[in-house]
Each structure stands twice: as C-alpha cells, then as structure tokens.
Design a protein around this motif. Structure first.
Motif, PDB file in Angstrom:
ATOM      1  N   PRO A  94       0.898  -1.092   0.005  1.00  0.00           N
ATOM      2  CA  PRO A  94       0.200  -0.013   0.160  1.00  0.00           C
ATOM      3  C   PRO A  94       0.794   1.260  -0.117  1.00  0.00           C
ATOM      4  O   PRO A  94       1.651   1.282   0.715  1.00  0.00           O
ATOM      5  CB  PRO A  94      -0.899  -0.076   1.288  1.00  0.00           C
ATOM      6  CG  PRO A  94      -0.057  -0.914   2.299  1.00  0.00           C
ATOM      7  CD  PRO A  94       0.829  -1.807   1.378  1.00  0.00           C
ATOM      8  N   ASP A 105      -3.108  -6.112  -0.767  1.00  0.00           N
ATOM      9  CA  ASP A 105      -2.911  -4.447  -0.505  1.00  0.00           C
ATOM     10  C   ASP A 105      -2.148  -3.905  -1.411  1.00  0.00           C
ATOM     11  O   ASP A 105      -1.383  -2.618  -1.095  1.00  0.00           O
ATOM     12  CB  ASP A 105      -2.411  -4.183   1.051  1.00  0.00           C
ATOM     13  CG  ASP A 105      -0.941  -4.877   1.085  1.00  0.00           C
ATOM     14  OD1 ASP A 105      -0.452  -5.644   0.330  1.00  0.00           O
ATOM     15  OD2 ASP A 105      -0.633  -4.887   2.399  1.00  0.00           O
ATOM     16  N   GLU A 134      -5.846   2.377   7.851  1.00  0.00           N
ATOM     17  CA  GLU A 134      -6.534   1.202   6.993  1.00  0.00           C
ATOM     18  C   GLU A 134      -5.520   0.180   6.603  1.00  0.00           C
ATOM     19  O   GLU A 134      -5.867  -1.041   6.569  1.00  0.00           O
ATOM     20  CB  GLU A 134      -7.478   1.806   5.829  1.00  0.00           C
ATOM     21  CG  GLU A 134      -8.222   0.779   5.243  1.00  0.00           C
ATOM     22  CD  GLU A 134      -9.137   1.473   4.246  1.00  0.00           C
ATOM     23  OE1 GLU A 134      -9.978   0.371   3.481  1.00  0.00           O
ATOM     24  OE2 GLU A 134      -8.989   2.441   3.755  1.00  0.00           O
ATOM     25  N   PHE A 135      -4.276   0.757   6.216  1.00  0.00           N
ATOM     26  CA  PHE A 135      -3.436  -0.190   5.581  1.00  0.00           C
ATOM     27  C   PHE A 135      -2.082   0.058   6.782  1.00  0.00           C
ATOM     28  O   PHE A 135      -1.333   0.928   6.105  1.00  0.00           O
ATOM     29  CB  PHE A 135      -3.007   0.093   4.301  1.00  0.00           C
ATOM     30  CG  PHE A 135      -4.104  -0.243   3.239  1.00  0.00           C
ATOM     31  CD1 PHE A 135      -4.456  -1.691   2.820  1.00  0.00           C
ATOM     32  CD2 PHE A 135      -5.070   0.659   3.104  1.00  0.00           C
ATOM     33  CE1 PHE A 135      -5.427  -1.774   1.909  1.00  0.00           C
ATOM     34  CE2 PHE A 135      -6.156   0.197   2.179  1.00  0.00           C
ATOM     35  CZ  PHE A 135      -6.240  -0.782   1.579  1.00  0.00           C
ATOM     36  N   ALA A 155       1.542   0.796   5.228  1.00  0.00           N
ATOM     37  CA  ALA A 155       1.483   1.788   4.183  1.00  0.00           C
ATOM     38  C   ALA A 155       2.794   2.555   3.965  1.00  0.00           C
ATOM     39  O   ALA A 155       3.075   3.145   4.990  1.00  0.00           O
ATOM     40  CB  ALA A 155       0.348   2.613   4.116  1.00  0.00           C
ATOM     41  N   ARG A 190     -12.106  -2.221  -2.392  1.00  0.00           N
ATOM     42  CA  ARG A 190     -11.662  -3.193  -1.439  1.00  0.00           C
ATOM     43  C   ARG A 190     -12.276  -4.582  -1.719  1.00  0.00           C
ATOM     44  O   ARG A 190     -11.552  -5.551  -1.646  1.00  0.00           O
ATOM     45  CB  ARG A 190     -12.375  -2.996  -0.150  1.00  0.00           C
ATOM     46  CG  ARG A 190     -11.726  -1.692   0.687  1.00  0.00           C
ATOM     47  CD  ARG A 190     -10.135  -1.330   0.682  1.00  0.00           C
ATOM     48  NE  ARG A 190      -9.605  -2.918   1.403  1.00  0.00           N
ATOM     49  CZ  ARG A 190      -9.342  -3.043   2.844  1.00  0.00           C
ATOM     50  NH1 ARG A 190      -9.564  -1.927   3.509  1.00  0.00           N
ATOM     51  NH2 ARG A 190      -8.841  -4.042   3.186  1.00  0.00           N
TER      52      ARG A 190
END
Length: 581
Positions: A36, A255, A284-285, A288, A248
């Motif tokens: 991500p 990801d 969310e990630f 990332a 999603r």
C-alpha cells in the motif's frame, strides 16, 4: 492468459530514463511498486507524472504485467489523459478507466451467467424519471428542486444507506425546498419502482450491483482478482463510500494499492466524496508507505504563498514550495460597484493581459455558480474578446471538426509517402481552414480556431507519427473528451476547473454570499468553500486577479468582500472599497 512479451520497443523509455525524469519524491513513488502506498500530492506537484511513471516503471522492470494493472479515476477526460501518458511511456496496454466504466464492463460480462439475460439499460435522464416519480406520488416540483432531489437520490446510494438510515441522517442535511425527509423517501421509493418496471439502472446502481456481485459470487470475485493484481487510484480524496467498498472488494485480502490525492482539493462532499479515506489510509493499511509531493511546478511564489496562507491549519493541508525561480506579480483584488461593473472590469483585465503579451487561451475566468457567466460573456463579446464556456458545446461535436475528422479517417486508409503535416493541412483546407487567420471575431473566426487546434495537434505530434495513428488519437480524444486548447478565454465554474491550469486566472465574485455561497452555513460547509477557493487559486500559473462587486442585481442587497480575502492577506482598505465604474 498473459501474452508473451515481444521484442522491446526501442522508443520505449528505459527504467533508468523513467526515473531520471522525476524529482526525488516522485522517484520514491515510482520505486515503491508493491504494497500500500499513499501519495499526498499538492496542487501542481506532478502527481499524474509520478503515478504514470510509476506504472511504466513497474512494467519496464517486469514487476507488473500490463494487463494485471488497473488505474482508476473519476472522469472520462482524466482517464483519457492517463491512457495518453501511459502510451507515451510504453505502458499503453495498462487499463485506465473511471470507476463507473470499470464496473459497467464487469457488470455486462458477468450478468448473463450470474443473473441471466442482458444487464438492464442505463437511465438516460435521471431528472425525467424522478419527475415522473414525483407525479406518481402527487409531489409538485420545479426544475431546481428536481436537481436537488436527484442529488439526494445519488447521495443516499453512494453512502449505502437504507431509507430509514437516510431519513435519520437527513436532519443534518439541507432538504430540497418545501420537501420533508419522509416525502423525499417516498419519492426515492417511487423512483426505484419506476426503474425496476422499465428494467433500467442509474450510475449509482452500476456501482452497487457490481459490488454486490463481487461480494456474493465467489466465482466473480476470483475472476476479477486474478485479472487485476495492482491498483492505482487518482484523486482519492474524491472517493465515496460505495467506490471505496468496491475497491476493497476488487482487492480482496491484498494490498497492492497506490492512492493519490490532496485533502485540500476535496470539493465534492455534496456528492458523497470524502477525504477520510485518504487521510486515514495509514490506519486502514498499517504497513502503508506515505509520500508527500509538495514541490509546486505550476505557479509563481506569490500564487503559492496565497494558497498556503489560505489553507494553513486545515486538515491534511500540504505546505507547497514553489519551484519557479523568477518572481511574479502579487495577487490583485479589484473591487467593483455592481455586477455589470465587475464584468466590464474583467473584460478590461483580460485586454490588459493580452496587450502585455498573453494569448486569449492563456486566460480563464472562474466563478462559483454558472449564473455568473452571462454578464461576463456579454462584456467579453462587447469588447471583441473570444471565449469558450467550459462544459458548453464540446470541441469534437462542432460541425467543422466532425467534418475534418471524417475526411481524415478517409485519408488515413490511403497509403502515401506524404508526411503527416502535409496530409493534415490538405484535409483541413477541404474543411475550410486557411494558413492565415480571418480578421475579427465571430463564427468564422471560431471555426478557424477549431480547425487550427487540430493543425497544432499535428504540429506537436512526434515526427514518425502516421496518418492512421494521428486519426486514431483524434477518435480517442473525442471518446474521452480530451479536447485541444483553443485561443479563447475559458469561462468555467470553480468545480469544473479542477485539474486544469492557465497562466492567468481571474476569480470573479469573491464576495460573501457567492464565495462562500450563501447556503454554506455550517463549519463543514465553509471549509468546503475554502477548499473550492483554494482550487481556484492554484489553477493560476503566473497571475491571479480577484474581483467582487458591492451590489448584485437591482433588487439584491449589498455585499461585502469574502472572508477568504482576509485569510490570504489581501483584505486591505482598497480591497474593501469599490472604485467605481
């Protein structure tokens, strides 16, 4: 099946050349190919350059198979721009689509096997169907209210709310005129019944149905996830809940996602867009990578300073750093007595810029609402200044352009040794083009300008471009609304100006009641108007002029300068006091 790789195209940039074309931060974006990635990219920082080079670098290094990459954006024009850039970088096999186009393709492919028969047709005019639905429940509405009701229908769907959830949320929303939340729900139910009876879907249904299909049909989910392995989403601050959920679903548990956006350019909250997905990407990630692009290559230091000052302290605001070394003029505020005086002042300002060496096509006049355009159009016409209205008649719908493209398609099938420019010139002459521009303004000059724009496209094409390739590019531009620039002043709303830029920008109507708009009464509403003003400021490359009038129509009340002028430090006594016609 992934096709076997053919011999390398010698014109395709090498991986090292792709990286060499980027600055340090953009290079970090391009090299971070897996996992991500959130790119927080301010206005004018080269975000499209960064993501297209990233995709091309992934393809050139063998990290990506082109047919396993999906680049997503929000308008057909932006998708066309992505495709054009990717082709030039040797990654033309990568798909670049809008969310709706990608969903529509999947829906049409899977519907026969999962539901049976063909997918329902699209509603051609949502307004007409809603008007019919209103009649069926005895609700009398005028055209403006009809538009507002359509907005409520769309908002409920992209938020994925049930009717009861919508009615509860409606207490925080401004309802269409003289319409209660429960009555709006009655209308929504009637609208859905009509669509079902006609076997039709609207654009929101396309997203919802595709999402439902991927979530509920394992075979569909498996197929889509095998097809698309890597995702890139541009303008991520504009994503809605249903688009986020669909993305999603496409990802599944993976990801490999790169998102690009700028929270300061979130100007479509009324449609359900939200910057929370961009700003919350790291939550969310959790693994990332976050890269900030803050080097502004578009505007002078003076324009960048105004933009930074306006947004200082706002959530997600970036601190832009102007890369333009030569100084530019300070932003100018021109107070006016009334709207007619303001329109005349704008025409004089455009004339001054052109006298100073600017082309008409270098200038744009931006405003908050479309109704402001009429007076400005009249003033420009009286002064012989050519203009085009953004969102008006499309370039490729003009009769002379259609005729020229028709002749070019015929010419493209002929195999000759003539160079591209010579063949294009001959075709345009048949369509009415001359090497010398006609004098004056009006329809004849507008026709010449349109054909001249095609000639300029041919002149800027690579030397080895064939007539077939050039014609195919014109057809693709027409399909994606990727229109060439005309030598005319652009008139546009602030919303429709997003993604565009000009050397000289005039922001009209920078007064309370217009910017911010009168119905923006909450803190969130004012913040959205501030971001809209920021978008307007950052469209300017060299000069920024702001105008406002102390009096609207003869029946309108007095106005005062916008609070945003104070926010950027131009709310001086001179800025407050109209100078007179």
């Amino acid at each position: 099946m992934t096709p076997a790789a053919g011999p390398a195209d010698p014109t395709t940039p090498s991986p090292d050349a792709l990286l060499a074309a980027l600055d340090a931060e953009q290079r970090t974006v391009a090299r971070t190919l897996l996992g991500p990635v959130a790119v927080l990219a301010g206005a004018g920082t080269g975000k499209t350059r960064a993501i297209t080079h990233r995709i091309a670098y992934g393809v050139a290094t063998g990290t990506y198979s082109p047919n396993h990459v999906l680049a997503l954006t929000f308008t057909t024009r932006a998708a066309g721009e992505l495709r054009s850039r990717l082709r030039a970088l040797g990654a033309g096999a990568v798909q670049a689509r809008t969310f709706h186009a990608a969903a529509m393709s999947q829906l049409g492919y899977f519907w026969p096997d999962t539901v049976g028969g063909h997918a329902p047709g699209l509603v051609e005019s949502k307004g007409r169907v809603i008007a019919h639905a209103a009649d069926t429940i005895g609700l009398r509405v005028d055209t403006p209210t009809l538009r507002d009701l359509a907005g409520e229908v769309e908002w409920r769907k992209v938020q994925r709310l049930t009717y009861d959830e919508y009615e509860a949320a409606a207490s925080e929303r401004t309802m269409p005129r003289d319409t209660s939340p429960s009555r709006v729900v009655d209308l929504m139910r009637a609208y859905e019944r009509l669509k079902d009876d006609r076997r039709q879907m609207d654009f929101e249904d396309v997203l919802l149905a595709t999402l439902g299909m991927v979530e509920s049909e394992p075979r569909v989910a498996s197929y889509v996830r095998q097809q698309y392995r890597f995702f890139v989403v541009d303008e991520y601050q504009d994503v809605s809940p249903v688009q986020h959920d669909l993305l999603r679903a496409w990802l599944g548990g993976r990801d490999d996602l790169c998102v690009v956006g700028d929270a300061s350019q979130t100007i479509y909250s009324f449609t359900g867009a939200s910057s929370r997905y961009l700003l919350g990407f790291g939550s969310e990630f959790p693994r990332a990578s976050v890269v900030r692009l803050e080097r502004n290559y578009r505007s002078t230091r003076e324009v960048v300073h105004a933009a930074n000052t306006l947004m200082r302290g706002q959530p997600g605001a970036l601190d832009l750093v102007a890369q333009e070394s030569s100084p530019g003029p300070d932003p100018v505020v021109l107070p006016c007595v009334h709207d007619g005086d303001e329109a005349a002042t704008i025409a004089r300002r455009i004339a001054e810029l052109v006298t100073g060496g600017a082309a008409y096509g270098d200038c744009a006049v931006l405003f908050r609402v479309g109704a402001q355009s009429a007076a400005i159009e009249s003033a420009l016409a009286r002064n012989g200044i050519p203009y085009r209205v953004q969102g008006g008649k499309r370039f490729f719908d003009r009769p002379e352009v259609k005729l020229a493209v028709h002749h070019m398609r015929g010419e493209a099938v002929r195999q000759t040794d003539d160079e591209l420019l010579r063949r294009v010139e001959l075709v345009l002459q048949i369509s009415g083009w001359t090497r010398t521009a006609p004098e004056g303004t009006g329809a004849v000059r507008e026709q010449w300008e349109a054909l001249q724009a095609i000639m300029q496209l041919a002149e800027s094409a690579p030397a080895d471009t064939t007539m077939q390739q050039f014609t195919a590019d014109l057809v693709d531009r027409a399909a994606t609304h990727h229109e060439p620039e005309l030598d005319a002043v652009t008139l546009a709303t602030l919303h429709s100006s997003k993604g565009l830029e000009w050397p000289h920008v005039v922001l009209a109507g920078v007064a309370e009641g217009l910017l911010p708009i009168s119905y923006a009464t909450t803190d969130d509403g004012i913040d959205e108007e501030r971001r809209l003003f920021y978008v307007g400021i950052t469209r300017a490359r060299r000069s920024l002029t702001m105008t406002w009038s102390a009096q609207g129509s003869s029946r309108g009340g007095p106005r005062v300068a916008s609070r945003f002028l104070a926010a950027i430090g131009t709310h001086t006594a001179d800025a407050e006091r109209p100078t007179g016609a």
